[in-house]
Scaffold this motif. Structure first.
Motif, PDB file in Angstrom:
ATOM      1  N   GLY A 100       0.821  -1.198   0.000  1.00 26.60           N
ATOM      2  CA  GLY A 100       0.000   0.000   0.000  1.00 26.60           C
ATOM      3  C   GLY A 100       0.856   1.250   0.000  1.00 26.60           C
ATOM      4  N   ASP A 101       0.402   2.245  -0.712  1.00 26.73           N
ATOM      5  CA  ASP A 101       1.086   3.535  -0.762  1.00 26.73           C
ATOM      6  C   ASP A 101       0.045   4.593  -0.453  1.00 26.73           C
ATOM      7  N   TYR A 102      -0.072   4.909   0.816  1.00 25.13           N
ATOM      8  CA  TYR A 102      -1.057   5.894   1.231  1.00 25.13           C
ATOM      9  C   TYR A 102      -0.502   6.681   2.401  1.00 25.13           C
ATOM     10  N   GLU A 103      -1.040   7.854   2.600  1.00 20.98           N
ATOM     11  CA  GLU A 103      -0.541   8.737   3.652  1.00 20.98           C
ATOM     12  C   GLU A 103      -0.639   8.038   4.996  1.00 20.98           C
ATOM     13  N   PRO A 104       0.399   8.102   5.787  1.00 20.19           N
ATOM     14  CA  PRO A 104       1.592   8.903   5.539  1.00 20.19           C
ATOM     15  C   PRO A 104       2.779   8.108   5.025  1.00 20.19           C
ATOM     16  N   GLY A 105       2.618   6.835   4.611  1.00 18.75           N
ATOM     17  CA  GLY A 105       3.788   6.063   4.187  1.00 18.75           C
ATOM     18  C   GLY A 105       3.455   4.961   3.223  1.00 18.75           C
ATOM     19  N   THR A 106       4.499   4.237   2.834  1.00 16.49           N
ATOM     20  CA  THR A 106       4.392   3.090   1.937  1.00 16.49           C
ATOM     21  C   THR A 106       4.675   1.842   2.757  1.00 16.49           C
ATOM     22  N   ARG A 107       3.950   0.763   2.471  1.00 14.85           N
ATOM     23  CA  ARG A 107       4.038  -0.412   3.331  1.00 14.85           C
ATOM     24  C   ARG A 107       3.780  -1.712   2.584  1.00 14.85           C
ATOM     25  N   PHE A 108       4.153  -2.796   3.239  1.00 13.00           N
ATOM     26  CA  PHE A 108       3.746  -4.135   2.836  1.00 13.00           C
ATOM     27  C   PHE A 108       3.654  -4.971   4.103  1.00 13.00           C
ATOM     28  N   TYR A 109       3.062  -6.138   3.978  1.00  8.57           N
ATOM     29  CA  TYR A 109       2.904  -7.060   5.100  1.00  8.57           C
ATOM     30  C   TYR A 109       3.528  -8.400   4.709  1.00  8.57           C
ATOM     31  N   PHE A 110       3.876  -9.192   5.710  1.00  6.20           N
ATOM     32  CA  PHE A 110       4.271 -10.580   5.463  1.00  6.20           C
ATOM     33  C   PHE A 110       3.999 -11.388   6.716  1.00  6.20           C
ATOM     34  N   ASP A 111       3.718 -12.664   6.527  1.00  2.00           N
ATOM     35  CA  ASP A 111       3.533 -13.584   7.637  1.00  2.00           C
ATOM     36  C   ASP A 111       4.893 -14.191   7.940  1.00  2.00           C
ATOM     37  N   GLY A 112       5.428 -13.857   9.112  1.00  2.20           N
ATOM     38  CA  GLY A 112       6.774 -14.264   9.495  1.00  2.20           C
ATOM     39  C   GLY A 112       6.795 -15.478  10.389  1.00  2.20           C
ATOM     40  N   PRO A 113       7.859 -15.601  11.185  1.00  2.46           N
ATOM     41  CA  PRO A 113       7.992 -16.755  12.078  1.00  2.46           C
ATOM     42  C   PRO A 113       6.770 -16.901  12.985  1.00  2.46           C
ATOM     43  N   ASP A 114       6.376 -18.129  13.212  1.00  2.00           N
ATOM     44  CA  ASP A 114       5.250 -18.467  14.086  1.00  2.00           C
ATOM     45  C   ASP A 114       3.920 -17.935  13.571  1.00  2.00           C
ATOM     46  N   GLY A 115       3.842 -17.593  12.278  1.00  2.00           N
ATOM     47  CA  GLY A 115       2.593 -17.117  11.697  1.00  2.00           C
ATOM     48  C   GLY A 115       2.216 -15.712  12.117  1.00  2.00           C
ATOM     49  N   ILE A 116       3.129 -14.970  12.723  1.00  2.00           N
ATOM     50  CA  ILE A 116       2.846 -13.603  13.131  1.00  2.00           C
ATOM     51  C   ILE A 116       2.980 -12.683  11.924  1.00  2.00           C
ATOM     52  N   GLU A 117       1.981 -11.844  11.728  1.00  2.00           N
ATOM     53  CA  GLU A 117       2.012 -10.909  10.605  1.00  2.00           C
ATOM     54  C   GLU A 117       2.773  -9.654  11.003  1.00  2.00           C
ATOM     55  N   TYR A 118       3.623  -9.189  10.077  1.00  2.00           N
ATOM     56  CA  TYR A 118       4.384  -7.952  10.264  1.00  2.00           C
ATOM     57  C   TYR A 118       3.988  -6.961   9.190  1.00  2.00           C
ATOM     58  N   GLU A 119       3.809  -5.721   9.591  1.00  2.00           N
ATOM     59  CA  GLU A 119       3.624  -4.614   8.660  1.00  2.00           C
ATOM     60  C   GLU A 119       4.959  -3.873   8.622  1.00  2.00           C
ATOM     61  N   VAL A 120       5.503  -3.711   7.439  1.00  2.00           N
ATOM     62  CA  VAL A 120       6.761  -2.985   7.267  1.00  2.00           C
ATOM     63  C   VAL A 120       6.425  -1.699   6.550  1.00  2.00           C
ATOM     64  N   VAL A 121       6.763  -0.563   7.167  1.00  2.00           N
ATOM     65  CA  VAL A 121       6.354   0.739   6.639  1.00  2.00           C
ATOM     66  C   VAL A 121       7.541   1.688   6.593  1.00  2.00           C
ATOM     67  N   SER A 122       7.569   2.520   5.555  1.00  2.00           N
ATOM     68  CA  SER A 122       8.576   3.561   5.443  1.00  2.00           C
ATOM     69  C   SER A 122       7.877   4.902   5.276  1.00  2.00           C
ATOM     70  N   TYR A 123       8.377   5.894   6.006  1.00  2.00           N
ATOM     71  CA  TYR A 123       7.870   7.251   5.894  1.00  2.00           C
ATOM     72  C   TYR A 123       8.856   8.140   5.150  1.00  2.00           C
ATOM     73  N   ALA A 124       9.874   7.515   4.551  1.00  2.00           N
ATOM     74  CA  ALA A 124      10.913   8.274   3.821  1.00  2.00           C
ATOM     75  C   ALA A 124      10.379   8.795   2.506  1.00  2.00           C
TER      76      ALA A 124
END
Length: 124
Positions: A100-124
């Motif tokens: 997603g690219d929406y205010e205030p940043g750009t992001r993606f998600y992934f299902d990591g270890p143990d099935g926990i979802e992470y949102e990775v976001v940059s405000y740069a």
């Protein structure tokens, strides 16, 4: 005020901490024996961390995200270079989704270890 840490249950705290350190450039702040004969690894940066805890009991399967009270939906991590971290996520065998690219940043998600979802976001 600021958020210092979040504590999550996993099956293998050392393995999960190693993966998250590689993906996000974090370091182990502390590790050792923990509550109820469990084991904990604190992984993060100098300001905040995830307390990754394995109790000395069998863990129940995770509940459906976004569907129950007090559930963990995802963990958000702010990064400087979204493309670099996404490349690390892919190299580690995880599949980025929900870009997603929406205010205030750009992001993606992934299902990591143990099935926990992470949102990775940059405000740069």
């Amino acid at each position: 005020m600021k958020l210092e840490h979040v504590n999550i249950c996993v099956r293998d705290p050392k393995a999960t901490a190693a993966i998250l350190s590689e993906l996000f450039g974090w370091h182990i702040r502390w590790e050792g024996a923990a509550k109820d004969n469990g084991y904990t690894v604190h992984v993060g940066d100098d300001d905040s961390y995830l307390a990754i805890y394995a109790p000395a009991v069998d863990l129940r399967p995770e509940a459906a995200r976004y569907r129950h009270v007090a559930g963990l939906n995802h963990i958000g991590v702010v990064v400087d270079d979204l493309d670099e971290v996404e490349a690390r996520v892919k190299a580690a065998g995880y599949v980025p989704h929900s870009h997603g690219d929406y205010e205030p940043g750009t992001r993606f998600y992934f299902d990591g270890p143990d099935g926990i979802e992470y949102e990775v976001v940059s405000y740069a």
